[in-house]
Design an enzyme around this catalytic site. Sequence first.
Site, short mmCIF file in Angstrom:
data_model
loop_
_atom_site.label_atom_id
_atom_site.label_comp_id
_atom_site.label_asym_id
_atom_site.label_seq_id
_atom_site.Cartn_x
_atom_site.Cartn_y
_atom_site.Cartn_z
N GLY A 131 9.73 -0.06 5.86
CA GLY A 131 11.04 -0.66 5.65
C GLY A 131 12.15 0.04 6.41
O GLY A 131 12.05 0.29 7.62
N HIS A 154 14.44 7.43 -4.13
CA HIS A 154 14.75 6.48 -5.18
C HIS A 154 13.53 6.14 -6.03
O HIS A 154 13.56 6.24 -7.25
CB HIS A 154 15.31 5.20 -4.52
CG HIS A 154 14.49 4.76 -3.32
ND1 HIS A 154 14.33 5.56 -2.22
CD2 HIS A 154 13.74 3.66 -3.10
CE1 HIS A 154 13.53 4.95 -1.35
NE2 HIS A 154 13.16 3.79 -1.86
N ALA A 157 0.82 -1.21 0.00
CA ALA A 157 0.00 0.00 0.00
C ALA A 157 0.86 1.27 0.00
O ALA A 157 0.48 2.29 -0.59
CB ALA A 157 -0.92 0.00 1.21
N ASP A 202 11.84 -2.99 -8.15
CA ASP A 202 12.60 -3.70 -7.13
C ASP A 202 13.58 -2.70 -6.53
O ASP A 202 14.22 -1.94 -7.26
CB ASP A 202 13.33 -4.91 -7.71
CG ASP A 202 13.62 -5.92 -6.61
OD1 ASP A 202 12.71 -6.21 -5.81
OD2 ASP A 202 14.76 -6.41 -6.52
P1 IMP Z 1 11.08 -4.55 -2.83
O1 IMP Z 1 11.65 -5.89 -3.20
O2 IMP Z 1 11.16 -3.56 -3.90
O3 IMP Z 1 9.73 -4.65 -2.23
O4 IMP Z 1 11.99 -3.95 -1.67
C1 IMP Z 1 12.79 -4.75 -0.86
C2 IMP Z 1 12.87 -4.20 0.54
O5 IMP Z 1 13.53 -2.93 0.50
C3 IMP Z 1 11.54 -3.95 1.23
O6 IMP Z 1 11.07 -5.08 1.88
C4 IMP Z 1 11.91 -2.87 2.22
O7 IMP Z 1 12.50 -3.46 3.35
C5 IMP Z 1 12.98 -2.11 1.47
N1 IMP Z 1 12.42 -0.91 0.82
C6 IMP Z 1 11.94 -0.82 -0.45
N2 IMP Z 1 11.53 0.44 -0.70
C7 IMP Z 1 11.77 1.14 0.43
C8 IMP Z 1 11.55 2.50 0.81
O8 IMP Z 1 11.05 3.35 0.04
N3 IMP Z 1 11.92 2.83 2.06
C9 IMP Z 1 12.47 1.96 2.93
N4 IMP Z 1 12.67 0.67 2.66
C10 IMP Z 1 12.33 0.27 1.41
#
Ligand code: IMP
Length: 188
Positions: free
Chosen positions: A149, A176, A10, A68
Amino acid sequence: MKIVFATNNAHKLAEVRAVLGDKYEIVTLSDVGIIEDIPEDGATLDENASIKARYVYERTGLDCFADDTGLEVEALGGAPGVHSARYATDGHDFAANNRKLLAELADKACRKARFRTVISLIRGGNEQQVEGIVEGRIAMQEAGCGGFGYDPLFIPDGFDVTFAEMSPEEKNAISHRGRAVAELVKIL
Ligand code: IMP
């Protein structure tokens, strides 16, 4: 125009809708009936973004994109990187990931880090990738309640607060994902 964003997160959805919501009807995985976890077994962010986007395209035939993201910490040789979601445990445990990161950095002088997001877009069957990066550092302790995260630990360059202490708009403007989505807008 309708486009599938390969996520059920979300927070990510809100961040992306804030940028793209006027131009596109953004629907999620559950909206198109994909309820299973998409395997993310690539060795890089680029591979994982591509795997997720192709999975959705093969099942739905709809234009779609997948992101990702990894947190790359200099003193840890770029870790957790592609393993950011499952850094401490197997289960997307944000609190455990943050505790582990603080423990790993306890004896390190350099706390430089960056977030990197890769987005794979599939439109009319053709795939393109864009990237967004924000440089910063890892805080000594968690601060803030916003975001998700690693946000409570990440202080972007030029600021002295974490992403979790910023409003969603402030984070989106420099993050990012915000930057990757801005690149996505350029090619859409
Ligand atoms: P994903 O595979 O793109 O969902 O991201 C991998 C992991 O990176 C997530 O489970 C979060 O722990 C971390 N992450 C991704 N985007 C963010 C963000 O914008 N802020 C902080 N942690 C993030």
